[in-house]
Motif scaffolding. Structure first.
Motif, short mmCIF file in Angstrom:
data_model
loop_
_atom_site.label_atom_id
_atom_site.label_comp_id
_atom_site.label_asym_id
_atom_site.label_seq_id
_atom_site.Cartn_x
_atom_site.Cartn_y
_atom_site.Cartn_z
N LYS A 8 0.82 -1.22 0.00
CA LYS A 8 0.00 0.00 0.00
C LYS A 8 0.85 1.27 0.00
O LYS A 8 0.33 2.37 0.04
CB LYS A 8 -0.93 -0.03 1.21
N LYS A 35 -16.24 -7.84 -7.97
CA LYS A 35 -16.05 -8.09 -6.53
C LYS A 35 -14.68 -8.73 -6.27
O LYS A 35 -13.97 -8.32 -5.34
CB LYS A 35 -17.16 -9.00 -6.02
N ARG A 88 -11.93 -6.16 -6.83
CA ARG A 88 -11.92 -5.19 -5.72
C ARG A 88 -11.28 -5.79 -4.47
O ARG A 88 -10.58 -5.09 -3.74
CB ARG A 88 -13.34 -4.70 -5.43
N ARG A 89 -11.54 -7.06 -4.23
CA ARG A 89 -10.90 -7.72 -3.08
C ARG A 89 -9.38 -7.75 -3.27
O ARG A 89 -8.62 -7.54 -2.32
CB ARG A 89 -11.44 -9.14 -2.90
N LEU A 129 -7.73 -5.55 -4.96
CA LEU A 129 -7.29 -4.16 -4.79
C LEU A 129 -7.20 -3.76 -3.32
O LEU A 129 -6.42 -2.88 -2.97
CB LEU A 129 -8.23 -3.20 -5.51
N GLU A 130 -7.98 -4.38 -2.46
CA GLU A 130 -7.87 -4.09 -1.03
C GLU A 130 -6.47 -4.48 -0.53
O GLU A 130 -5.93 -3.85 0.37
CB GLU A 130 -8.93 -4.87 -0.24
N ILE A 131 -5.89 -5.49 -1.15
CA ILE A 131 -4.57 -5.96 -0.76
C ILE A 131 -3.49 -5.21 -1.52
O ILE A 131 -2.46 -4.83 -0.96
CB ILE A 131 -4.45 -7.48 -1.01
N GLN A 132 -3.73 -4.97 -2.80
CA GLN A 132 -2.77 -4.29 -3.69
C GLN A 132 -3.47 -3.08 -4.33
O GLN A 132 -3.84 -3.11 -5.49
CB GLN A 132 -2.34 -5.22 -4.83
N PRO A 133 -3.66 -2.00 -3.58
CA PRO A 133 -4.46 -0.88 -4.08
C PRO A 133 -3.88 -0.17 -5.31
O PRO A 133 -4.62 0.51 -6.02
CB PRO A 133 -4.55 0.07 -2.89
N GLN A 182 -7.49 -2.42 -11.55
CA GLN A 182 -8.31 -1.21 -11.75
C GLN A 182 -8.89 -1.19 -13.16
O GLN A 182 -10.09 -0.91 -13.35
CB GLN A 182 -7.46 0.04 -11.50
#
Length: 156
Positions: A14, A129, A132-133, A135-139, A145
């Motif tokens: 992050k 979904k 997005r999960r 991306l929570e780890i690798q934004p 994206q």
């Protein structure tokens, strides 16, 4: 592996500094591939070489044997999921990705793979979904994206 070290690497994913993120990503992949030591790593390498040379059935058999011996080896499940994805067996790939996530909930590669499978089968909301999960780890993951945007466009 030390969970404090893993958590530190996950936090580094992050970080706004790209070199910090890349270092953490490489370290995490190395940890995941080496989870079962040299023998597990050699079996994964062997299966990948078989897959690369078009020997799909042999690659699958090697991974099946590895998973029988090491059913808690998340990266072996992930490699088989990748094999199934490349052969367009998206349902089997999804099942293996879900197994990876059950064993290693922060495996951004498996979450990405799930998204790819869902997108390939036209299940765009589930794909979004999954991406997005991840991306929570690798934004900062530009590929996830981008894939989210592509899936959103396909919904309309």
């Amino acid at each position: 592996m030390d969970s404090l070290f893993i958590n530190s690497l996950l936090e580094d994913l992050k970080n706004p500094d790209e070199s910090v993120r890349e270092h953490a990503t490489r370290k995490l992949w190395r940890i995941w591939f080496q989870q079962k030591g040299i023998q597990g790593l050699e079996m994964i390498d062997r299966s990948q070489k078989l897959l690369d040379s078009g020997k799909i059935a042999e690659a699958e058999a090697a991974l099946n044997n590895l998973l029988r011996e090491q059913p808690d080896f998340a990266e072996a499940w992930n490699r088989r999921a990748f094999l199934y994805y490349t052969t367009r067996d998206y349902r089997k790939s999804l099942i293996d990705c879900q197994k990876v996530i059950a064993l290693n909930p922060v495996h951004f590669g498996a979450l990405h793979g799930m998204g790819l499978c869902y997108a390939a089968t036209g299940e765009y909301e589930k794909a979004i979904k999954s991406f997005r999960r991840a991306l929570e780890i690798q934004p900062f993951s530009l590929v996830n994206q981008k894939l989210i945007l592509e899936c959103i466009m396909r919904l309309n």
